[in-house]
Design an enzyme around this catalytic site. Structure first.
Site, PDB file in Angstrom:
ATOM      1  N   ARG A   1       6.539  10.113   1.203  1.00 26.40           N
ATOM      2  CA  ARG A   1       5.826  11.312   0.757  1.00 26.40           C
ATOM      3  C   ARG A   1       5.449  11.157  -0.711  1.00 26.40           C
ATOM      4  O   ARG A   1       6.306  10.904  -1.558  1.00 26.40           O
ATOM      5  CB  ARG A   1       6.764  12.515   0.946  1.00 26.40           C
TER       6      ARG A   1
ATOM      7  N   HIS B   1      -2.830   9.389   3.187  1.00 27.52           N
ATOM      8  CA  HIS B   1      -3.467  10.337   4.111  1.00 27.52           C
ATOM      9  C   HIS B   1      -2.725  11.652   4.182  1.00 27.52           C
ATOM     10  O   HIS B   1      -1.544  11.732   3.842  1.00 27.52           O
ATOM     11  CB  HIS B   1      -3.564   9.724   5.511  1.00 27.52           C
TER      12      HIS B   1
ATOM     13  N   HIS C   1       2.423   5.106   4.961  1.00 29.71           N
ATOM     14  CA  HIS C   1       3.427   4.388   5.744  1.00 29.71           C
ATOM     15  C   HIS C   1       3.409   2.904   5.386  1.00 29.71           C
ATOM     16  O   HIS C   1       2.355   2.351   5.081  1.00 29.71           O
ATOM     17  CB  HIS C   1       3.144   4.518   7.243  1.00 29.71           C
TER      18      HIS C   1
ATOM     19  N   GLU D   1      -1.201   3.890  12.715  1.00 30.55           N
ATOM     20  CA  GLU D   1      -1.394   5.078  13.550  1.00 30.55           C
ATOM     21  C   GLU D   1      -2.872   5.381  13.683  1.00 30.55           C
ATOM     22  O   GLU D   1      -3.700   4.880  12.913  1.00 30.55           O
ATOM     23  CB  GLU D   1      -0.657   6.285  12.957  1.00 30.55           C
TER      24      GLU D   1
HETATM   25 ZN    ZN Z   1       0.966   9.417   8.990  1.00 27.59          ZN
END
Ligand code: ZN
Length: 340
Positions: free
Chosen positions: A204, A184, A109, A127
């Site tokens: 992605r 991740h 991200h 996050e």
């Molecule tokens: Zn994530």
């Protein structure tokens, strides 16, 4: 009525989630959490969300039927004293419960600056994960081995995934904070509670060459190379074990620029200290009740709690010795709130 003069502000506001189908999702949100989920593969419970189109909705009290976004806009006393700019940016967080029946794509991200510039002013995504369940010998993809951006891009182009991606062992109760730019992936069999910035910007890198409706899902290689941290941080340092935390006490797991997240294991009774700002609580295991005491209900009002419940605890709850929130029962509660 309480001190804020608003009679609807002194009780927890339980929220009905939004559910999202994903090719990698499963059925455990129904089987183990009792949620009424749609048919098919459901990977994400957006338990506390004001994300446009995927909002959670209040189910009790005077707020019933209103979305979290509406409450943020219309009932500022629920949320406490916030700078005007902060309030204007919209409700800041997203709390999700994830059921990964299969591996999620390898992803990364952006931070706020990159997302603002390249994603129509969207927020970036910091996050964190609290592992609710995972298989024995579970590993998550976290970080990579490349020493330079050129090497990173080269290994992606050559699809050298096994040598590029790093894996780290995790177990139930582990907590991981992921800064933007951290490569991740959640892996098959993991259930986790995610607290994040309210953002849906995901780049992605690799999707295991899977097909969705006969076609591969879109990749975002250029953006991934631009936003990934190189070299990556040591993944083992990102994992914190929380299984030995004392019951009855709130322990902070992370505090970053955007949020803090704490864990409150309850074995009979635990008091939540007062706070000037709103809190988001999710019962991740067990159950019992929440007792809210205030001047109009000195004996306390009792609200039943069960695994999977998420609620907004308004800023006006607690704040004086005779007021407060007490958890009773046997349960595990994750508490999150803003860092102002
Ligand atoms: Zn994530």
């Amino acid at each position: 009525m309480n001190r804020s003069g608003n009679s609807e502000a002194a009780e927890p506001i339980f929220l009905r989630p939004y559910f999202q189908q994903n090719i990698w999702g499963g059925r455990r949100l129904a089987e183990e959490f009792g949620f009424a989920i749609p048919e098919g593969h459901v990977g994400e419970c957006w338990a506390v969300s004001a994300y446009p189109g995927r909002e959670s909705v209040a189910v009790n009290g005077a707020a019933a039927g209103r979305t979290l976004a509406e409450l943020w806009r219309d009932v500022p006393e629920f949320f406490g004293p916030l700078p005007e700019e902060y309030r204007a940016a919209g409700y800041p967080f997203l709390t999700k419960i994830i059921d990964a029946r299969e591996d999620l794509s390898i992803q990364v991200h952006p931070d706020d600056a990159y997302a603002a510039e390249h994603e129509n002013g969207a927020r970036g995504k910091t996050e964190c994960w609290y592992i609710l369940d995972c298989p024995e010998d579970c590993t998550l993809v976290l970080g990579h081995t490349a020493k330079s951006r050129e090497e990173f891009a080269g290994m992606i182009a050559e699809k050298r995934w096994d040598s590029l991606l790093r894996r780290v062992p995790v177990r139930r109760g582990d907590f991981i904070q992921l800064e933007p730019g951290t490569i991740h992936a959640i892996t098959a069999g993991v259930m986790l509670l995610e607290t994040q910035q309210s953002s849906d910007v995901t780049y992605r890198v690799y999707d295991y060459d899977r097909l969705q409706d006969g076609r591969p899902r879109e990749l975002h290689i250029r953006q991934s190379i631009e936003v990934s941290g190189v070299p990556a941080r040591e993944p083992e340092k990102l994992v914190r074990h929380t299984d030995a935390l004392p019951a009855g006490r709130l322990t902070e797991l992370v505090r970053c620029r955007f949020y803090y997240v704490s864990r409150l294991p309850v074995s009979d009774s635990a008091e939540l200290p007062a706070d000037r700002w709103f809190r988001i609580c999710t019962v991740t295991d067990g159950g019992g009740s929440l007792i809210i005491k205030n001047s109009s209900a000195p004996q306390g009002s009792r609200f039943p709690l069960k695994k999977g419940d998420s609620f907004l605890l308004p800023a006006s709850v607690g704040g004086a010795p005779e007021e407060g929130a007490v958890f009773e029962g046997r349960m595990d509660v994750i508490v999150a709130g803003p860092v102002i």
